[in-house]
Motif scaffolding. Structure first.
Motif, PDB file in Angstrom:
ATOM      1  N   ARG A  28    -106.428  35.501  28.303  1.00 28.95           N
ATOM      2  CA  ARG A  28    -105.957  34.296  28.983  1.00 28.95           C
ATOM      3  C   ARG A  28    -106.826  33.078  28.645  1.00 28.95           C
ATOM      4  NH1 ARG A  28    -108.786  33.093  33.606  1.00 28.95           N
ATOM      5  NH2 ARG A  28    -110.425  34.594  34.096  1.00 28.95           N
ATOM      6  N   PRO A  29    -106.247  31.877  28.767  1.00 26.60           N
ATOM      7  CA  PRO A  29    -106.983  30.662  28.387  1.00 26.60           C
ATOM      8  C   PRO A  29    -108.007  30.177  29.420  1.00 26.60           C
ATOM      9  CG  PRO A  29    -104.773  30.106  29.093  1.00 26.60           C
ATOM     10  CD  PRO A  29    -104.854  31.610  29.087  1.00 26.60           C
ATOM     11  N   HIS A  30    -108.174  30.860  30.529  1.00 23.09           N
ATOM     12  CA  HIS A  30    -109.197  30.538  31.536  1.00 23.09           C
ATOM     13  C   HIS A  30    -109.023  29.148  32.140  1.00 23.09           C
ATOM     14  CE1 HIS A  30    -111.611  34.182  30.849  1.00 23.09           C
ATOM     15  NE2 HIS A  30    -111.083  34.105  29.645  1.00 23.09           N
ATOM     16  N   LYS A  31    -107.788  28.747  32.381  1.00 31.09           N
ATOM     17  CA  LYS A  31    -107.522  27.428  32.964  1.00 31.09           C
ATOM     18  C   LYS A  31    -108.050  27.297  34.394  1.00 31.09           C
ATOM     19  CE  LYS A  31    -103.493  26.210  30.210  1.00 31.09           C
ATOM     20  NZ  LYS A  31    -103.915  24.910  29.724  1.00 31.09           N
ATOM     21  N   VAL A  32    -107.979  28.360  35.162  1.00 31.17           N
ATOM     22  CA  VAL A  32    -108.387  28.283  36.564  1.00 31.17           C
ATOM     23  C   VAL A  32    -109.883  28.005  36.706  1.00 31.17           C
ATOM     24  CG1 VAL A  32    -108.786  30.768  36.893  1.00 31.17           C
ATOM     25  CG2 VAL A  32    -108.091  29.356  38.840  1.00 31.17           C
ATOM     26  N   GLU A  33    -110.662  28.378  35.728  1.00 30.27           N
ATOM     27  CA  GLU A  33    -112.113  28.175  35.829  1.00 30.27           C
ATOM     28  C   GLU A  33    -112.512  26.715  35.994  1.00 30.27           C
ATOM     29  OE1 GLU A  33    -111.953  32.323  34.307  1.00 30.27           O
ATOM     30  OE2 GLU A  33    -110.714  30.561  34.212  1.00 30.27           O
ATOM     31  N   SER A  34    -111.648  25.796  35.581  1.00 31.55           N
ATOM     32  CA  SER A  34    -111.976  24.371  35.730  1.00 31.55           C
ATOM     33  C   SER A  34    -111.479  23.791  37.058  1.00 31.55           C
ATOM     34  CB  SER A  34    -111.378  23.572  34.567  1.00 31.55           C
ATOM     35  OG  SER A  34    -109.964  23.661  34.596  1.00 31.55           O
ATOM     36  N   ALA A  35    -110.816  24.591  37.871  1.00 34.60           N
ATOM     37  CA  ALA A  35    -110.300  24.100  39.150  1.00 34.60           C
ATOM     38  C   ALA A  35    -111.445  23.886  40.145  1.00 34.60           C
ATOM     39  CB  ALA A  35    -109.298  25.093  39.733  1.00 34.60           C
ATOM     40  N   PRO A  36    -111.471  22.744  40.810  1.00 37.18           N
ATOM     41  CA  PRO A  36    -112.499  22.521  41.838  1.00 37.18           C
ATOM     42  C   PRO A  36    -112.430  23.609  42.916  1.00 37.18           C
ATOM     43  CG  PRO A  36    -111.356  20.476  41.324  1.00 37.18           C
ATOM     44  CD  PRO A  36    -110.590  21.581  40.640  1.00 37.18           C
ATOM     45  N   GLY A  37    -113.574  24.147  43.265  1.00 34.34           N
ATOM     46  CA  GLY A  37    -113.652  25.166  44.302  1.00 34.34           C
ATOM     47  C   GLY A  37    -113.462  26.589  43.825  1.00 34.34           C
ATOM     48  N   PHE A  38    -113.055  26.766  42.562  1.00 32.67           N
ATOM     49  CA  PHE A  38    -112.874  28.116  42.029  1.00 32.67           C
ATOM     50  C   PHE A  38    -114.232  28.770  41.820  1.00 32.67           C
ATOM     51  CE2 PHE A  38    -112.834  31.001  38.405  1.00 32.67           C
ATOM     52  CZ  PHE A  38    -111.867  31.911  38.786  1.00 32.67           C
ATOM     53  N   ILE A  39    -114.350  30.062  42.179  1.00 33.22           N
ATOM     54  CA  ILE A  39    -115.601  30.794  41.994  1.00 33.22           C
ATOM     55  C   ILE A  39    -115.450  31.883  40.943  1.00 33.22           C
ATOM     56  CG2 ILE A  39    -117.318  32.263  43.112  1.00 33.22           C
ATOM     57  CD1 ILE A  39    -116.768  30.587  45.678  1.00 33.22           C
ATOM     58  N   ARG A  40    -114.448  32.767  41.123  1.00 37.82           N
ATOM     59  CA  ARG A  40    -114.251  33.808  40.114  1.00 37.82           C
ATOM     60  C   ARG A  40    -112.909  34.481  40.296  1.00 37.82           C
ATOM     61  NH1 ARG A  40    -117.386  38.144  43.111  1.00 37.82           N
ATOM     62  NH2 ARG A  40    -116.089  39.984  42.813  1.00 37.82           N
ATOM     63  N   MET A  41    -112.516  35.227  39.267  1.00 38.60           N
ATOM     64  CA  MET A  41    -111.260  35.964  39.304  1.00 38.60           C
ATOM     65  C   MET A  41    -111.494  37.367  38.761  1.00 38.60           C
ATOM     66  SD  MET A  41    -107.543  35.100  37.643  1.00 38.60           S
ATOM     67  CE  MET A  41    -107.781  35.628  35.966  1.00 38.60           C
ATOM     68  N   ASP A  42    -110.914  38.355  39.436  1.00 40.31           N
ATOM     69  CA  ASP A  42    -110.925  39.740  38.985  1.00 40.31           C
ATOM     70  C   ASP A  42    -109.479  40.206  38.865  1.00 40.31           C
ATOM     71  OD1 ASP A  42    -113.777  39.995  39.122  1.00 40.31           O
ATOM     72  OD2 ASP A  42    -113.608  40.286  41.287  1.00 40.31           O
ATOM     73  N   VAL A  43    -109.179  40.945  37.819  1.00 40.70           N
ATOM     74  CA  VAL A  43    -107.862  41.544  37.650  1.00 40.70           C
ATOM     75  C   VAL A  43    -108.059  43.049  37.648  1.00 40.70           C
ATOM     76  CG1 VAL A  43    -105.807  41.707  36.198  1.00 40.70           C
ATOM     77  CG2 VAL A  43    -107.111  39.558  36.278  1.00 40.70           C
TER      78      VAL A  43
END
Length: 102
Positions: A28-43
């Motif tokens: 994935r292109p890791h777009k969510v990582e630049s969202a304010p307030g985002f910390i991490r994602m696990d799938v």
């Protein structure tokens, strides 16, 4: 940063494209990582059901998640979903959680 809010999305692949979905998450292109307030994602995918996926995102606060979820970046991130993917609508769920402790 410690999260205050966690969103868990569960879905099940209905047409045998589990490998393609797993690969799409790995690449994935890791777009969510630049969202304010985002910390991490696990799938995650349960050992007993490779067709089921759990997407767990951790946020500084619920509003940050809501802003992301309504954004064009969120919609754009779904462009990387494998073409032809079918989901089991009965197994699709989005849940919200207060983060308590690690």
């Amino acid at each position: 940063m410690q999260p205050a809010y966690v969103s868990i999305s569960r879905f099940r692949v209905a047409n045998g494209m589990e490998s393609e979905v797993a690969e799409a998450f790995r690449e994935r292109p890791h777009k969510v990582e630049s969202a304010p307030g985002f910390i991490r994602m696990d799938v995650l995918s349960p050992s007993e059901d490779a067709a089921e996926f759990w997407l767990v995102t951790y946020w500084a606060d619920e509003e940050s998640f809501r802003v992301w979820h309504r954004s064009h970046e969120y919609r754009d991130s779904h462009a990387y979903i494998p073409k032809g993917l079918k989901l089991d609508a009965a197994a699709t769920q989005l849940r919200s959680f207060r983060y308590v402790a690690s």
